[in-house]
Write a protein that holds these residues in place. Structure first.
Motif, PDB file in Angstrom:
ATOM      1  N   PRO A  21      52.193  58.380 -21.406  1.00  0.00           N
ATOM      2  CA  PRO A  21      52.288  58.132 -20.406  1.00  0.00           C
ATOM      3  C   PRO A  21      51.439  57.368 -19.293  1.00  0.00           C
ATOM      4  N   ASP A  22      50.879  56.227 -19.400  1.00  0.00           N
ATOM      5  CA  ASP A  22      50.599  54.668 -19.063  1.00  0.00           C
ATOM      6  C   ASP A  22      51.307  53.822 -19.019  1.00  0.00           C
ATOM      7  N   VAL A  23      52.083  53.371 -19.951  1.00  0.00           N
ATOM      8  CA  VAL A  23      52.326  52.077 -20.119  1.00  0.00           C
ATOM      9  C   VAL A  23      54.206  52.856 -20.227  1.00  0.00           C
ATOM     10  N   GLU A  24      55.167  52.064 -18.907  1.00  0.00           N
ATOM     11  CA  GLU A  24      56.224  51.595 -18.756  1.00  0.00           C
ATOM     12  C   GLU A  24      57.345  51.527 -19.163  1.00  0.00           C
ATOM     13  N   CYS A  25      58.343  52.441 -19.291  1.00  0.00           N
ATOM     14  CA  CYS A  25      59.588  51.276 -20.581  1.00  0.00           C
ATOM     15  C   CYS A  25      59.009  51.789 -21.844  1.00  0.00           C
ATOM     16  N   GLN A  26      57.991  51.949 -22.262  1.00  0.00           N
ATOM     17  CA  GLN A  26      57.905  51.681 -23.604  1.00  0.00           C
ATOM     18  C   GLN A  26      57.995  53.070 -24.654  1.00  0.00           C
ATOM     19  N   TYR A  27      58.813  52.985 -25.687  1.00  0.00           N
ATOM     20  CA  TYR A  27      59.113  54.400 -26.618  1.00  0.00           C
ATOM     21  C   TYR A  27      58.833  53.799 -28.186  1.00  0.00           C
ATOM     22  N   GLY A  28      58.284  54.928 -28.458  1.00  0.00           N
ATOM     23  CA  GLY A  28      58.445  54.779 -29.790  1.00  0.00           C
ATOM     24  C   GLY A  28      59.491  55.989 -30.424  1.00  0.00           C
ATOM     25  N   PHE A  29      59.772  55.105 -31.542  1.00  0.00           N
ATOM     26  CA  PHE A  29      60.848  56.027 -32.618  1.00  0.00           C
ATOM     27  C   PHE A  29      60.652  56.101 -33.729  1.00  0.00           C
ATOM     28  N   LEU A  30      60.059  57.578 -34.365  1.00  0.00           N
ATOM     29  CA  LEU A  30      59.858  57.568 -36.013  1.00  0.00           C
ATOM     30  C   LEU A  30      60.500  57.600 -36.868  1.00  0.00           C
ATOM     31  N   PHE A  31      61.002  57.704 -37.781  1.00  0.00           N
ATOM     32  CA  PHE A  31      61.455  57.468 -38.763  1.00  0.00           C
ATOM     33  C   PHE A  31      61.739  57.558 -40.452  1.00  0.00           C
ATOM     34  N   ASP A  32      61.924  58.719 -40.807  1.00  0.00           N
ATOM     35  CA  ASP A  32      62.563  58.449 -42.002  1.00  0.00           C
ATOM     36  C   ASP A  32      63.032  57.883 -42.518  1.00  0.00           C
ATOM     37  N   TRP A  33      63.065  57.532 -43.602  1.00  0.00           N
ATOM     38  CA  TRP A  33      63.680  56.781 -44.867  1.00  0.00           C
ATOM     39  C   TRP A  33      63.859  57.034 -46.309  1.00  0.00           C
ATOM     40  N   LEU A  34      65.341  56.516 -46.801  1.00  0.00           N
ATOM     41  CA  LEU A  34      65.080  56.669 -48.135  1.00  0.00           C
ATOM     42  C   LEU A  34      64.295  56.079 -49.400  1.00  0.00           C
ATOM     43  N   GLY A  35      63.855  54.788 -48.346  1.00  0.00           N
ATOM     44  CA  GLY A  35      63.167  53.883 -49.216  1.00  0.00           C
ATOM     45  C   GLY A  35      61.796  53.752 -49.129  1.00  0.00           C
ATOM     46  N   ASP A  36      61.710  54.508 -48.627  1.00  0.00           N
ATOM     47  CA  ASP A  36      59.239  55.042 -48.414  1.00  0.00           C
ATOM     48  C   ASP A  36      59.202  55.975 -47.637  1.00  0.00           C
ATOM     49  N   ILE A  37      59.947  57.451 -47.921  1.00  0.00           N
ATOM     50  CA  ILE A  37      59.884  58.971 -48.102  1.00  0.00           C
ATOM     51  C   ILE A  37      59.001  59.416 -47.228  1.00  0.00           C
TER      52      ILE A  37
END
Length: 129
Positions: free
Chosen positions: A89-105
């Motif tokens: 909410p306090d930062v413009e144009c910033q996004y965090g993406f969280l991924f599940d990856w088979l190599g490090d579940i």
């Protein structure tokens, strides 16, 4: 996207809605507006931006994660599943993406994007810190 019809709900980290980003698959993705309790104009703008730039974001993320996985794990990028997107909410144009990856579940992979550039990549916490 019709924001008036979005099902808004509360998560531990803030208010959230589910979206489908076709380039990441057909599953619903939780978009969390960190430390917020209402869907405001910034949240709507951020979600609209992500939806309209999803293919560009996918390309940036795939390139960065492939390089990261090769460097850190000396493996090739295989199945990467988007779990959550975080909005700040306090930062413009910033996004965090969280991924599940088979190599490090256990830890997953977090990618932080700002102004359509990969700002940071690493463990899951990168996505929401």
């Amino acid at each position: 996207m019709d924001f008036d019809k979005m099902a808004v709900y509360h998560e531990d980290d803030g208010i959230a809605v589910d979206v489908i980003l076709n380039c990441f698959g057909s599953q619903k993705i939780s978009v969390v507006y960190l430390e917020s309790d209402k869907c405001d104009e910034k949240m709507k703008i951020d979600i609209s931006f992500i939806i309209s730039h999803q293919f560009e974001l996918l390309h940036l993320i795939e390139k960065a994660t492939a390089s990261y996985i090769d460097k850190i794990y000396t493996k090739k990028l295989d199945k990467l599943t988007l779990i959550k997107i975080y909005l700040f909410p306090d930062v413009e144009c910033q996004y965090g993406f969280l991924f599940d990856w088979l190599g490090d579940i256990e830890h997953g992979i977090g990618v932080k994007i700002k102004n359509l550039k990969v700002e940071d990549i690493g463990g899951a916490e990168i996505a929401f810190l």
